[in-house]
Design a protein around this motif. Sequence first.
Motif, PDB file in Angstrom:
ATOM      1  N   ASP A 220     -15.796   9.774 -16.922  1.00 45.13           N
ATOM      2  CA  ASP A 220     -14.805   9.223 -17.862  1.00 45.13           C
ATOM      3  C   ASP A 220     -14.062   8.031 -17.279  1.00 45.13           C
ATOM      4  O   ASP A 220     -13.678   7.116 -17.978  1.00 45.13           O
ATOM      5  N   PHE A 221     -13.838   8.096 -15.968  1.00 49.72           N
ATOM      6  CA  PHE A 221     -13.056   7.055 -15.320  1.00 49.72           C
ATOM      7  C   PHE A 221     -13.702   5.690 -15.504  1.00 49.72           C
ATOM      8  O   PHE A 221     -13.033   4.708 -15.824  1.00 49.72           O
ATOM      9  N   PHE A 222     -15.048   5.635 -15.339  1.00 52.81           N
ATOM     10  CA  PHE A 222     -15.739   4.345 -15.388  1.00 52.81           C
ATOM     11  C   PHE A 222     -15.694   3.736 -16.786  1.00 52.81           C
ATOM     12  O   PHE A 222     -15.810   2.540 -16.945  1.00 52.81           O
ATOM     13  N   SER A 223     -15.543   4.597 -17.802  1.00 47.73           N
ATOM     14  CA  SER A 223     -15.508   4.052 -19.162  1.00 47.73           C
ATOM     15  C   SER A 223     -14.070   3.869 -19.663  1.00 47.73           C
ATOM     16  O   SER A 223     -13.849   3.449 -20.791  1.00 47.73           O
ATOM     17  N   SER A 224     -13.073   4.168 -18.832  1.00 47.54           N
ATOM     18  CA  SER A 224     -11.680   3.953 -19.248  1.00 47.54           C
ATOM     19  C   SER A 224     -11.414   2.455 -19.376  1.00 47.54           C
ATOM     20  O   SER A 224     -11.991   1.659 -18.632  1.00 47.54           O
ATOM     21  N   TYR A 234     -15.845  -2.632 -10.212  1.00 41.58           N
ATOM     22  CA  TYR A 234     -14.873  -1.805 -10.939  1.00 41.58           C
ATOM     23  C   TYR A 234     -13.484  -2.021 -10.350  1.00 41.58           C
ATOM     24  O   TYR A 234     -13.327  -2.069  -9.134  1.00 41.58           O
ATOM     25  N   GLN A 235     -12.510  -2.159 -11.242  1.00 36.53           N
ATOM     26  CA  GLN A 235     -11.166  -2.418 -10.757  1.00 36.53           C
ATOM     27  C   GLN A 235     -10.299  -1.152 -10.781  1.00 36.53           C
ATOM     28  O   GLN A 235     -10.199  -0.471 -11.802  1.00 36.53           O
ATOM     29  N   VAL A 236      -9.664  -0.880  -9.650  1.00 37.69           N
ATOM     30  CA  VAL A 236      -8.713   0.237  -9.562  1.00 37.69           C
ATOM     31  C   VAL A 236      -7.328  -0.375  -9.351  1.00 37.69           C
ATOM     32  O   VAL A 236      -7.155  -1.237  -8.502  1.00 37.69           O
ATOM     33  N   LEU A 237      -6.375   0.069 -10.159  1.00 33.36           N
ATOM     34  CA  LEU A 237      -5.005  -0.405  -9.967  1.00 33.36           C
ATOM     35  C   LEU A 237      -4.250   0.631  -9.141  1.00 33.36           C
ATOM     36  O   LEU A 237      -3.900   1.702  -9.642  1.00 33.36           O
ATOM     37  N   ALA A 238      -4.008   0.294  -7.877  1.00 34.27           N
ATOM     38  CA  ALA A 238      -3.357   1.269  -6.982  1.00 34.27           C
ATOM     39  C   ALA A 238      -1.905   1.515  -7.380  1.00 34.27           C
ATOM     40  O   ALA A 238      -1.294   2.485  -6.954  1.00 34.27           O
ATOM     41  N   ASP A 239      -1.355   0.609  -8.218  1.00 30.23           N
ATOM     42  CA  ASP A 239       0.036   0.789  -8.656  1.00 30.23           C
ATOM     43  C   ASP A 239       0.139   1.697  -9.879  1.00 30.23           C
ATOM     44  O   ASP A 239       1.236   2.128 -10.243  1.00 30.23           O
ATOM     45  N   GLN A 243      -4.438   6.373 -11.778  1.00 31.30           N
ATOM     46  CA  GLN A 243      -5.622   5.831 -11.102  1.00 31.30           C
ATOM     47  C   GLN A 243      -5.539   6.106  -9.597  1.00 31.30           C
ATOM     48  O   GLN A 243      -6.517   6.493  -8.963  1.00 31.30           O
ATOM     49  N   PHE A 244      -4.357   5.913  -9.039  1.00 28.34           N
ATOM     50  CA  PHE A 244      -4.143   6.202  -7.623  1.00 28.34           C
ATOM     51  C   PHE A 244      -4.480   7.676  -7.321  1.00 28.34           C
ATOM     52  O   PHE A 244      -5.266   7.979  -6.426  1.00 28.34           O
ATOM     53  N   ARG A 257     -10.597   5.771  -0.285  1.00 27.23           N
ATOM     54  CA  ARG A 257      -9.296   6.463  -0.393  1.00 27.23           C
ATOM     55  C   ARG A 257      -8.244   5.745   0.437  1.00 27.23           C
ATOM     56  O   ARG A 257      -7.106   5.558   0.011  1.00 27.23           O
ATOM     57  N   LYS A 258      -8.653   5.309   1.631  1.00 27.20           N
ATOM     58  CA  LYS A 258      -7.688   4.652   2.523  1.00 27.20           C
ATOM     59  C   LYS A 258      -7.224   3.311   1.941  1.00 27.20           C
ATOM     60  O   LYS A 258      -6.036   2.993   1.958  1.00 27.20           O
ATOM     61  N   ARG A 259      -8.186   2.533   1.394  1.00 26.32           N
ATOM     62  CA  ARG A 259      -7.811   1.224   0.835  1.00 26.32           C
ATOM     63  C   ARG A 259      -6.801   1.380  -0.292  1.00 26.32           C
ATOM     64  O   ARG A 259      -5.823   0.645  -0.395  1.00 26.32           O
ATOM     65  N   VAL A 260      -7.058   2.369  -1.165  1.00 25.61           N
ATOM     66  CA  VAL A 260      -6.164   2.580  -2.311  1.00 25.61           C
ATOM     67  C   VAL A 260      -4.799   3.087  -1.832  1.00 25.61           C
ATOM     68  O   VAL A 260      -3.752   2.638  -2.292  1.00 25.61           O
ATOM     69  N   TYR A 261      -4.834   3.991  -0.853  1.00 25.56           N
ATOM     70  CA  TYR A 261      -3.568   4.499  -0.308  1.00 25.56           C
ATOM     71  C   TYR A 261      -2.752   3.367   0.335  1.00 25.56           C
ATOM     72  O   TYR A 261      -1.545   3.242   0.097  1.00 25.56           O
ATOM     73  N   VAL A 262      -3.430   2.538   1.162  1.00 23.79           N
ATOM     74  CA  VAL A 262      -2.703   1.446   1.847  1.00 23.79           C
ATOM     75  C   VAL A 262      -2.079   0.511   0.819  1.00 23.79           C
ATOM     76  O   VAL A 262      -0.912   0.114   0.944  1.00 23.79           O
ATOM     77  N   ALA A 263      -2.850   0.189  -0.229  1.00 22.94           N
ATOM     78  CA  ALA A 263      -2.303  -0.710  -1.265  1.00 22.94           C
ATOM     79  C   ALA A 263      -1.110  -0.059  -1.964  1.00 22.94           C
ATOM     80  O   ALA A 263      -0.082  -0.699  -2.195  1.00 22.94           O
ATOM     81  N   HIS A 264      -1.242   1.230  -2.271  1.00 23.83           N
ATOM     82  CA  HIS A 264      -0.155   1.922  -2.973  1.00 23.83           C
ATOM     83  C   HIS A 264       1.095   2.040  -2.107  1.00 23.83           C
ATOM     84  O   HIS A 264       2.211   1.782  -2.555  1.00 23.83           O
ATOM     85  N   ASP A 265       0.901   2.402  -0.863  1.00 19.60           N
ATOM     86  CA  ASP A 265       2.061   2.602   0.012  1.00 19.60           C
ATOM     87  C   ASP A 265       2.580   1.290   0.612  1.00 19.60           C
ATOM     88  O   ASP A 265       3.429   1.317   1.505  1.00 19.60           O
TER      89      ASP A 265
END
Length: 714
Positions: A220-224, A234-239, A243-244, A257-265
């Motif tokens: 489902d995520f890929f078709s959101s 595919y674009q993930v918005l860490a904010d 999605q985070f 996981r680390k890239r998304v976490y680093v961007a979020h934090d």
Amino acid sequence: MKRFGILLSLLVAVLTCTLPAAQLSTIDNFQEAAARTNRVLAIPDFERTPDALMSSVTDGIMRGNSALDQIGSRNLDQVTFENTVAALENLRAESSIIANRAAMIAETHPDSLMRAAGESARKKLEEWTVSLDYREDVFKAIKAFASKKQRLSSEDARLLATTIRDFRRAGIELPPNEREQIEKLRSELSKVGAEFESNLLAAKAPLVFSKAELDGMPEDFFSSPGIRINNDRYQVLADVIWQFNLVEDCAHNEATRKRVYVAHDSLAKEKNVPLINQMLELRNQIALKLGYKSWADYQAEVRMAKTAANAEAYIDNLVSGIQPKFEAELNEFQKTKAADTGDPSAKINIWDWRYYTNQLNKQRFAVDKEAMRDFFPFEQTLDGMFSIFGRVFGLRFDQIESPYKWANDLRLYVVSNAGTGAPLGLVYLDLFPREGKTVRGGEFEIVSGRVFPTNKYQAPVAAVVLDMPPPSRDKPSLLNHADVEVLFHEFGHALHCILTRAKYSRLAGTHVPVDFVEAPSQMLQNWIWDKRVLDAFAADYSDHSRKIPGDIIKKMNDARFATAGMFYRRQFAFASADLALHGPHPTNEPYDCAAISNRIFEHTFLPIDPGTSFISSFRGLNGYDAGYYGYAWADAIAADMATVFEKAKDGYLDKQAGMKLRHEIYEPGDSRDVNISIEKFLGRKQSVQPFLKKIGVGAQKKNKAPVESSQKAK
Ligand SMILES: [Zn+2]
């Protein structure tokens, strides 16, 4: 989010007894009965245009100012409780009713112009309320009354003490130049706070991944909307929090996981780290000028904790109390990660804990959360909750016609005493998502309970605002278990508001210390993990005879606290960092919020990436500052209070325990010290043991080798 559904699908209408709008009774049928018990039951007069709202505010402030002038100009020989303390309380109560309507409009009205008007009305009233703290003439009259040392009832004495305390906490007793400085610091602080919020809103963190890098994410995520950019990008918005969370929960690839976490934090890091340092500096200066050792002490004074040291000791004890469970969970996660990666020395980092929690839940407990929805059609669940609360607290709920509705799906209920039929108050229910409605689960006090100067009682009005899944073309609204938990929780706040018998709005219902206010509602969440309670209302919407199988309820309960060690150690890390940042600090020494909070996080929770600063997007810092510990504090009280039901003859459905909760907790509100209320309800001193036991700490302590036994358990 813009989805309006047909409110009642045919199927739901068959299953429930909710009447179509045309057949609903009106408030008139209840007002007379309310009047017989000296209660004024009235539907709030919600403003329908921005102009109407602004003129309510202007009129309200004008009336308030003239009442203040009257108090302030009293001849000091003629001051009484009524013409000083009670008069001030009365004008505050009147203005808060306008502010409450404005807040409700600002957060839920479908028209953006109305929302904007609600926001500015709220701001204007807030500014005016702050200015009350500096009315020297009014304070003088109140002090003149206090110096008479008249014998007062305990509730009146409490109001007097609270009123004087609040003036003192604003700095009114300081010399004029120091008071001016505090006013200046306060206004600077609110500006910095607003900037902190707007930086957060503006902070974006888009990241691009290949599909392989996102392995493990649900289809489902890929078709959101907005996720797929092109072929394999595919674009993930860490904010964006969902999605985070989803990446942290599901992505097999640790680097992802680390890239998304680093961007979020790191969100708003550049701008907000210096702002937080400034915020801490301002708060520290205010606290020191007011004679407190720290901002944390200043904040704690009006909470159950009373001092920052008490809050710190409380959290420190929990940190060490939960250590064996935390270690056991960590050990199990490490073993799983070692097996996954082929690296026997693999460590669990902060970007791993959600993923391994999810893995564990899936492997060990295998509960299909989505399939559970069939058991919770909205109407049936709501009726079920009403009948449970009705039985336990001696109440009845009747839907009535709401003469004005700003949204189609808004409902209005009268809450009455089941035995006597006497109406107690009203509750609005705002169910489904819509454009402009930002609240995803919350309770609003619209009108607070209080005795009018005429001696009649103002019946409270609350609103429960939810974000339930709307009905679809072929199915009714089907809730998941977490939605049902939210419904019980928020309705608990509404009961706290409506069942109050306090004399003054300032001390009524939910106006209790912030480290207690969540406890009664958190306690009600236990209800929906109980088989008897669930069997009372949860049934398949297409086959009413089908209840939730007992083994599923057991599995849900087993999973509930399986990783409580991880969850709570993270909560405690936030609480400790928040208290440390607001602790004693030399005036001339600059703050380094990122270093302090990162160090605590690593020490109390898990290894982080040193380049990040979670604190820069930590919302609790602005508004709930030095108060994050309150979540755990209230959690422990909730677990302690739940034992009264657990030991009762009828468990969570026990009427005697329910009526005790109503009389000792809901009715007094803050009109007496909540510590007394809690002890009266418990029939003993408070204890943190039920909380530790609930999250699995007691069981761990008995084991010689907690790590080993935890792996075998369940
Ligand atoms: Zn709550």
